[in-house]
Design a protein around this motif. Structure first.
Motif, PDB file in Angstrom:
ATOM      1  N   LEU A  16      14.930   9.264  -3.839  1.00 25.25           N
ATOM      2  CA  LEU A  16      14.516   8.152  -3.003  1.00 25.25           C
ATOM      3  C   LEU A  16      14.062   8.693  -1.654  1.00 25.25           C
ATOM      4  O   LEU A  16      14.789   9.439  -1.002  1.00 25.25           O
ATOM      5  CB  LEU A  16      15.681   7.168  -2.825  1.00 25.25           C
ATOM      6  N   SER A  18      12.282   6.482   0.770  1.00 20.87           N
ATOM      7  CA  SER A  18      12.539   5.407   1.727  1.00 20.87           C
ATOM      8  C   SER A  18      12.723   4.097   0.984  1.00 20.87           C
ATOM      9  O   SER A  18      12.229   3.928  -0.131  1.00 20.87           O
ATOM     10  CB  SER A  18      11.390   5.278   2.738  1.00 20.87           C
ATOM     11  N   MET A  19      13.449   3.189   1.645  1.00 25.31           N
ATOM     12  CA  MET A  19      13.665   1.865   1.080  1.00 25.31           C
ATOM     13  C   MET A  19      13.670   0.867   2.227  1.00 25.31           C
ATOM     14  O   MET A  19      14.307   1.100   3.250  1.00 25.31           O
ATOM     15  CB  MET A  19      14.988   1.814   0.323  1.00 25.31           C
ATOM     16  N   ASP A  20      12.943  -0.210   2.044  1.00 19.54           N
ATOM     17  CA  ASP A  20      12.876  -1.264   3.048  1.00 19.54           C
ATOM     18  C   ASP A  20      13.283  -2.580   2.375  1.00 19.54           C
ATOM     19  O   ASP A  20      12.456  -3.243   1.746  1.00 19.54           O
ATOM     20  CB  ASP A  20      11.468  -1.346   3.619  1.00 19.54           C
ATOM     21  N   SER A  21      14.560  -2.902   2.485  1.00 22.08           N
ATOM     22  CA  SER A  21      15.079  -4.090   1.807  1.00 22.08           C
ATOM     23  C   SER A  21      14.393  -5.380   2.234  1.00 22.08           C
ATOM     24  O   SER A  21      14.059  -6.203   1.380  1.00 22.08           O
ATOM     25  CB  SER A  21      16.592  -4.203   2.013  1.00 22.08           C
ATOM     26  N   SER A  25      10.598  -3.152  -0.817  1.00 26.88           N
ATOM     27  CA  SER A  25       9.759  -2.014  -1.201  1.00 26.88           C
ATOM     28  C   SER A  25      10.547  -0.716  -1.103  1.00 26.88           C
ATOM     29  O   SER A  25      11.520  -0.616  -0.356  1.00 26.88           O
ATOM     30  CB  SER A  25       8.525  -1.937  -0.309  1.00 26.88           C
ATOM     31  N   TYR A  26      10.113   0.247  -1.897  1.00 28.42           N
ATOM     32  CA  TYR A  26      10.698   1.578  -1.806  1.00 28.42           C
ATOM     33  C   TYR A  26       9.711   2.630  -2.265  1.00 28.42           C
ATOM     34  O   TYR A  26       8.733   2.347  -2.946  1.00 28.42           O
ATOM     35  CB  TYR A  26      12.024   1.674  -2.553  1.00 28.42           C
ATOM     36  N   TYR A  28       9.630   6.718  -3.774  1.00 27.25           N
ATOM     37  CA  TYR A  28      10.419   7.807  -4.339  1.00 27.25           C
ATOM     38  C   TYR A  28       9.496   8.937  -4.779  1.00 27.25           C
ATOM     39  O   TYR A  28       8.310   8.739  -5.006  1.00 27.25           O
ATOM     40  CB  TYR A  28      11.297   7.325  -5.498  1.00 27.25           C
ATOM     41  N   SER A  43       5.337   4.400  -5.055  1.00 25.74           N
ATOM     42  CA  SER A  43       5.861   3.316  -4.232  1.00 25.74           C
ATOM     43  C   SER A  43       5.801   2.015  -5.026  1.00 25.74           C
ATOM     44  O   SER A  43       4.881   1.793  -5.814  1.00 25.74           O
ATOM     45  CB  SER A  43       5.085   3.184  -2.923  1.00 25.74           C
TER      46      SER A  43
END
Length: 99
Positions: A16, A18-21, A25-26, A28, A43
């Motif tokens: 992973l 980044s992750m943007d709850s 979106s994320y 990997y 993404s």
């Protein structure tokens, strides 16, 4: 591509990035695989599409390793994501039925 010529199942090790709850979106990165996907960055973003539906916006950057056909990789990834989306949809439907 799946299964491999030697009979082994395909595998991928992902990390992973980044992750943007809040935006659903994320991103990997595929760190290692036996399919020629090493180093690809993917993404996913889930967007409210109205009428109780969701748009899945999937993109990727890929540099296939030598000897790997890019079209076969794209076909495989399309199959993989369609299967994953179908499983997510099934889980959501089951959850709504429970309660």
């Amino acid at each position: 591509m799946f299964p491999q010529k030697d009979g082994d199942r395909s595998w991928v090790k992902e990390r992973l990035v980044s992750m943007d709850s809040p935006s659903h979106s994320y991103v990997y990165r595929m760190e290692a695989s036996n399919m020629g996907l090493d180093g690809s960055v993917n993404s996913l973003k889930f967007v409210d599409y109205g009428d109780d539906s969701t748009l899945v916006d999937w993109s990727f950057e890929i540099n296939p390793i030598e000897g790997t056909c890019e079209d076969r990789i794209i076909d495989y990834l399309g199959f993989l994501y369609k299967s994953s989306i179908n499983r997510m949809e099934g889980a959501i439907v089951a959850a709504f039925k429970k309660g």
